[in-house]
Design a protein around this motif. Structure first.
Motif, PDB file in Angstrom:
ATOM      1  N   HIS A 169       0.868  -1.183   0.000  1.00  0.00           N
ATOM      2  CA  HIS A 169       0.000   0.000   0.000  1.00  0.00           C
ATOM      3  C   HIS A 169       0.904   1.232   0.000  1.00  0.00           C
ATOM      4  O   HIS A 169       1.231   1.791   1.047  1.00  0.00           O
ATOM      5  N   ASN A 170       1.333   1.606  -1.180  1.00  0.00           N
ATOM      6  CA  ASN A 170       2.113   2.827  -1.329  1.00  0.00           C
ATOM      7  C   ASN A 170       1.168   4.019  -1.454  1.00  0.00           C
ATOM      8  O   ASN A 170       0.107   3.898  -2.073  1.00  0.00           O
ATOM      9  N   PRO A 171       1.535   5.163  -0.894  1.00  0.00           N
ATOM     10  CA  PRO A 171       0.713   6.360  -1.128  1.00  0.00           C
ATOM     11  C   PRO A 171       0.682   6.670  -2.624  1.00  0.00           C
ATOM     12  O   PRO A 171       1.620   6.340  -3.353  1.00  0.00           O
ATOM     13  N   PRO A 172      -0.379   7.303  -3.101  1.00  0.00           N
ATOM     14  CA  PRO A 172      -0.431   7.672  -4.521  1.00  0.00           C
ATOM     15  C   PRO A 172       0.760   8.546  -4.892  1.00  0.00           C
ATOM     16  O   PRO A 172       1.228   9.367  -4.099  1.00  0.00           O
ATOM     17  N   LEU A 173       1.265   8.354  -6.091  1.00  0.00           N
ATOM     18  CA  LEU A 173       2.370   9.170  -6.577  1.00  0.00           C
ATOM     19  C   LEU A 173       1.894  10.590  -6.849  1.00  0.00           C
ATOM     20  O   LEU A 173       0.766  10.807  -7.284  1.00  0.00           O
ATOM     21  N   ARG A 174       2.769  11.554  -6.590  1.00  0.00           N
ATOM     22  CA  ARG A 174       2.462  12.956  -6.882  1.00  0.00           C
ATOM     23  C   ARG A 174       3.618  13.577  -7.644  1.00  0.00           C
ATOM     24  O   ARG A 174       4.775  13.248  -7.412  1.00  0.00           O
ATOM     25  N   MET A 175       3.283  14.495  -8.534  1.00  0.00           N
ATOM     26  CA  MET A 175       4.294  15.308  -9.204  1.00  0.00           C
ATOM     27  C   MET A 175       3.925  16.765  -8.986  1.00  0.00           C
ATOM     28  O   MET A 175       2.870  17.222  -9.434  1.00  0.00           O
ATOM     29  N   LEU A 176       4.785  17.481  -8.283  1.00  0.00           N
ATOM     30  CA  LEU A 176       4.563  18.895  -8.010  1.00  0.00           C
ATOM     31  C   LEU A 176       5.428  19.694  -8.978  1.00  0.00           C
ATOM     32  O   LEU A 176       6.657  19.635  -8.929  1.00  0.00           O
ATOM     33  N   VAL A 188       1.831  17.669 -17.575  1.00  0.00           N
ATOM     34  CA  VAL A 188       0.710  17.334 -16.684  1.00  0.00           C
ATOM     35  C   VAL A 188      -0.102  16.145 -17.197  1.00  0.00           C
ATOM     36  O   VAL A 188      -0.306  15.170 -16.464  1.00  0.00           O
ATOM     37  N   PRO A 189      -0.597  16.159 -18.455  1.00  0.00           N
ATOM     38  CA  PRO A 189      -1.376  14.998 -18.914  1.00  0.00           C
ATOM     39  C   PRO A 189      -0.556  13.719 -19.004  1.00  0.00           C
ATOM     40  O   PRO A 189      -1.072  12.626 -18.760  1.00  0.00           O
ATOM     41  N   MET A 190       0.725  13.844 -19.343  1.00  0.00           N
ATOM     42  CA  MET A 190       1.589  12.656 -19.387  1.00  0.00           C
ATOM     43  C   MET A 190       1.747  12.056 -17.992  1.00  0.00           C
ATOM     44  O   MET A 190       1.699  10.834 -17.819  1.00  0.00           O
ATOM     45  N   ALA A 191       1.962  12.918 -17.008  1.00  0.00           N
ATOM     46  CA  ALA A 191       2.121  12.450 -15.640  1.00  0.00           C
ATOM     47  C   ALA A 191       0.864  11.752 -15.147  1.00  0.00           C
ATOM     48  O   ALA A 191       0.926  10.724 -14.466  1.00  0.00           O
ATOM     49  N   ALA A 194       0.625   8.307 -16.364  1.00  0.00           N
ATOM     50  CA  ALA A 194       1.574   7.430 -15.680  1.00  0.00           C
ATOM     51  C   ALA A 194       1.190   7.181 -14.226  1.00  0.00           C
ATOM     52  O   ALA A 194       1.923   6.501 -13.503  1.00  0.00           O
ATOM     53  N   GLY A 195       0.057   7.743 -13.786  1.00  0.00           N
ATOM     54  CA  GLY A 195      -0.426   7.459 -12.441  1.00  0.00           C
ATOM     55  C   GLY A 195      -0.111   8.498 -11.389  1.00  0.00           C
ATOM     56  O   GLY A 195      -0.304   8.250 -10.193  1.00  0.00           O
ATOM     57  N   TYR A 196       0.355   9.673 -11.799  1.00  0.00           N
ATOM     58  CA  TYR A 196       0.697  10.725 -10.846  1.00  0.00           C
ATOM     59  C   TYR A 196      -0.466  11.694 -10.654  1.00  0.00           C
ATOM     60  O   TYR A 196      -1.190  12.000 -11.598  1.00  0.00           O
ATOM     61  N   ARG A 235       7.076   9.606  -1.945  1.00  0.00           N
ATOM     62  CA  ARG A 235       6.263   9.286  -3.114  1.00  0.00           C
ATOM     63  C   ARG A 235       5.984  10.533  -3.951  1.00  0.00           C
ATOM     64  O   ARG A 235       5.073  10.559  -4.769  1.00  0.00           O
ATOM     65  N   THR A 236       6.797  11.566  -3.743  1.00  0.00           N
ATOM     66  CA  THR A 236       6.592  12.842  -4.426  1.00  0.00           C
ATOM     67  C   THR A 236       7.800  13.187  -5.293  1.00  0.00           C
ATOM     68  O   THR A 236       8.943  13.050  -4.857  1.00  0.00           O
ATOM     69  N   ALA A 237       7.530  13.635  -6.519  1.00  0.00           N
ATOM     70  CA  ALA A 237       8.558  14.175  -7.410  1.00  0.00           C
ATOM     71  C   ALA A 237       8.321  15.675  -7.544  1.00  0.00           C
ATOM     72  O   ALA A 237       7.186  16.123  -7.658  1.00  0.00           O
ATOM     73  N   VAL A 238       9.403  16.443  -7.524  1.00  0.00           N
ATOM     74  CA  VAL A 238       9.325  17.890  -7.692  1.00  0.00           C
ATOM     75  C   VAL A 238      10.091  18.276  -8.956  1.00  0.00           C
ATOM     76  O   VAL A 238      11.239  17.870  -9.147  1.00  0.00           O
TER      77      VAL A 238
END
Length: 323
Positions: A169-176, A188-191, A194-196, A235-238
């Motif tokens: 159970h990983n937290p949902p991926l985020r891209m900030l 944004v739409p590509m991310a 990919a599930g972000y 679980r966050t990419a910046v």
């Protein structure tokens, strides 16, 4: 993680607390073709309600019937569905195959305390694994250190012993994304695909207009304030894209002080050298600065916003999956 796990644990706990009873059905193994991945879940209540999915066609119906019989009982049940090629299409296994589904009544095979611990961890964006003995009553919650490869790959499954099921159970991926620029419009739409959960940060209203980023959360605060409010975790990419040190640098400093798994910054090698000098002057160490991917993205010879966005997402994926 199986198709985001939806919110099946939370729903099962809610139904149990409401007195309806609940059984969680989880795909623990698949062979051949299967419409849902290992870890996919469905919840069935004693009132006949159901949410989620473990497969399709007659398999789904059979799981519901079996689950209804277990509501309020203590025992778990492991269902094994083997499908011939002739029957495959009706069930949803396009090339034939086999799936195993674990049924666990809440309050019985699945202790309420363990489910509550799992739900609390998910709410707090803490990565955990639900571990079940398929041949016995043992149930527990583990941290990432116990199953590091599974967490890195978001891969639930049965261990080599053939009886221990580890449900990641990983937290949902985020891209900030800092900077509502043209590259961000492509990224944004590509991310999302990919599930972000992609969030755009830009205090300049003209850039962060809803018309430019339809259906996207846009935060118009200063980047460091926005990142503090959103929270930074593994679980966050910046990704910083403004080219403006006044906007990028506060975000970079905040990300370097956190445990985000990826930090990428747009700019040429010369621009990055100036950035490094500023960070050194601010007291950041060489090891910290080395976490920055700059110029951002894999070197694929990208030209134009869309190709640069492809290179960024590829590099983020590489970092996530290969470490």
């Amino acid at each position: 993680m199986a198709e985001d796990l939806e919110r099946m644990p939370e729903l099962a706990l809610a139904w149990h607390r409401e007195g309806k009873g609940a059984v969680i059905a989880t795909v623990v193994e698949t062979w051949g073709s299967a419409p849902r991945a290992v870890g996919a879940q469905m919840v069935v209540s004693g009132a006949g309600e159901m949410e989620g999915s473990v497969s399709g066609g007659c398999v789904e119906g059979a799981v519901v019937v079996e689950a209804m019989e277990l509501v309020g009982s203590g025992a778990a049940k492991l269902l094994d569905f083997g499908v011939s090629d002739e029957e495959a299409f009706a069930v949803g296994l396009a090339c034939g195959g086999r799936i195993r589904v674990l049924l666990e009544p809440v309050g019985g095979a699945l202790p309420v305390a363990v489910l509550e611990e799992l739900v609390a961890a998910r709410a707090g964006r803490r990565p955990v694994a639900y571990v079940a003995d398929l041949d016995g009553p043992a149930r527990r919650i583990d941290g990432p250190a116990a199953h590091s490869d599974r967490f890195r790959m978001d891969r639930s499954g049965v261990e080599e012993d053939g009886r221990t099921f580890v449900h990641v159970h990983n937290p949902p991926l985020r891209m900030l994304i800092v900077g509502a620029v043209h590259i961000a419009q492509a990224l944004v739409p590509m991310a999302r695909l990919a599930g972000y959960d992609a969030i755009v940060i830009d205090p300049r209203p003209a850039f962060g207009a809803t018309a430019r980023f339809p259906g996207t959360r846009i935060v118009e605060e200063w980047p460091d304030e926005a990142l503090a409010e959103l929270g930074l975790d593994p679980r966050t990419a910046v990704v910083t894209l403004t080219h403006d040190p006044k906007l990028d640098d506060p975000a970079i400093r905040a990300a370097l002080a956190s445990d985000v798994f990826y930090l990428g910054c747009l700019g040429s090698s010369r621009t990055h050298a100036k950035r490094v000098a500023r960070l050194q002057e601010a007291g950041f160490t060489e090891d910290q600065i080395a976490r920055i991917h700059a110029p951002v993205g894999l070197d694929i010879g990208a030209r134009g916003p869309a190709e640069i966005a492809v290179s960024v997402l590829a590099q983020v994926t590489q970092r996530l999956r290969k470490g």
